[in-house]
Scaffold this motif. Sequence first.
Motif, short mmCIF file in Angstrom:
data_model
loop_
_atom_site.label_atom_id
_atom_site.label_comp_id
_atom_site.label_asym_id
_atom_site.label_seq_id
_atom_site.Cartn_x
_atom_site.Cartn_y
_atom_site.Cartn_z
N ALA A 1 14.00 14.79 0.61
CA ALA A 1 12.97 15.81 0.41
C ALA A 1 12.16 15.44 -0.83
N ASP A 2 10.92 15.89 -0.86
CA ASP A 2 10.06 15.62 -2.01
C ASP A 2 10.73 16.03 -3.32
N ASP A 3 11.33 17.22 -3.32
CA ASP A 3 11.95 17.73 -4.54
C ASP A 3 13.08 16.83 -5.04
N GLU A 4 13.80 16.21 -4.12
CA GLU A 4 14.88 15.30 -4.53
C GLU A 4 14.30 14.08 -5.23
N ILE A 5 13.23 13.54 -4.70
CA ILE A 5 12.61 12.36 -5.31
C ILE A 5 11.98 12.72 -6.65
N LYS B 1 0.83 -1.20 0.00
CA LYS B 1 0.00 0.00 0.00
C LYS B 1 0.86 1.25 0.00
N ALA B 2 1.91 1.24 0.81
CA ALA B 2 2.80 2.40 0.87
C ALA B 2 3.51 2.58 -0.47
N THR B 3 3.98 1.49 -1.06
CA THR B 3 4.65 1.57 -2.36
C THR B 3 3.67 2.03 -3.43
N ASP B 4 2.44 1.53 -3.39
CA ASP B 4 1.42 1.97 -4.36
C ASP B 4 1.13 3.46 -4.20
N TYR B 5 1.05 3.92 -2.96
CA TYR B 5 0.80 5.33 -2.71
C TYR B 5 1.98 6.17 -3.20
N PHE B 6 3.19 5.70 -2.96
CA PHE B 6 4.39 6.37 -3.44
C PHE B 6 4.36 6.47 -4.96
N LYS B 7 4.05 5.36 -5.59
CA LYS B 7 3.98 5.32 -7.05
C LYS B 7 2.93 6.30 -7.57
N GLN B 8 1.77 6.32 -6.95
CA GLN B 8 0.70 7.22 -7.36
C GLN B 8 1.09 8.68 -7.17
N THR B 9 1.79 8.97 -6.08
CA THR B 9 2.25 10.33 -5.80
C THR B 9 3.22 10.81 -6.88
N ILE B 10 4.17 9.96 -7.24
CA ILE B 10 5.15 10.30 -8.28
C ILE B 10 4.44 10.47 -9.62
#
Length: 139
Positions: free
Chosen positions: A60-64, A6-15
């Motif tokens: 940081a978000d900007d780095e990712i 779920k966390a990885t899916d959320y990360f993927k969706q955020t990116i």
Amino acid sequence: MAQENKATDYFKQTIQNYLQRRAQEDELFAPRYANPKKNIDDCITFILNYVKQSGCNGFADDEIYSLAMHYYDEDDIDIGKPLTNCKVVVNHTIVLTEEEKAEARRQAMQKATDEAYRKITQGKNKTKKTETTTQSSLF
């Protein structure tokens, strides 16, 4: 393991959401994002491998987001092997609607009321111990 997915899916969706917004706003990035040789899964693999190799635990978000852009900017990029056992944490701010806030307040008030009631009734239900003293009789 489901929680990690779920966390990885959320990360993927955020990116992916970030990249889609960026492609809409940046005409130079849009064709790179539309490249059929690129996909979000490989982008995530690239980011996760970069993070793992760096040895750092937080970015940081900007780095990712910059790493995601880099993946789409480069035609020939080594994404590394897919990581099967990694833990992704996404920090974000939850924005509640007025209805959700009202419901949270109602639940908090109910919980406080229930606890106060429990404490009051618990104190009344305790029975007082009566002391019985036995005196020995000499007779």
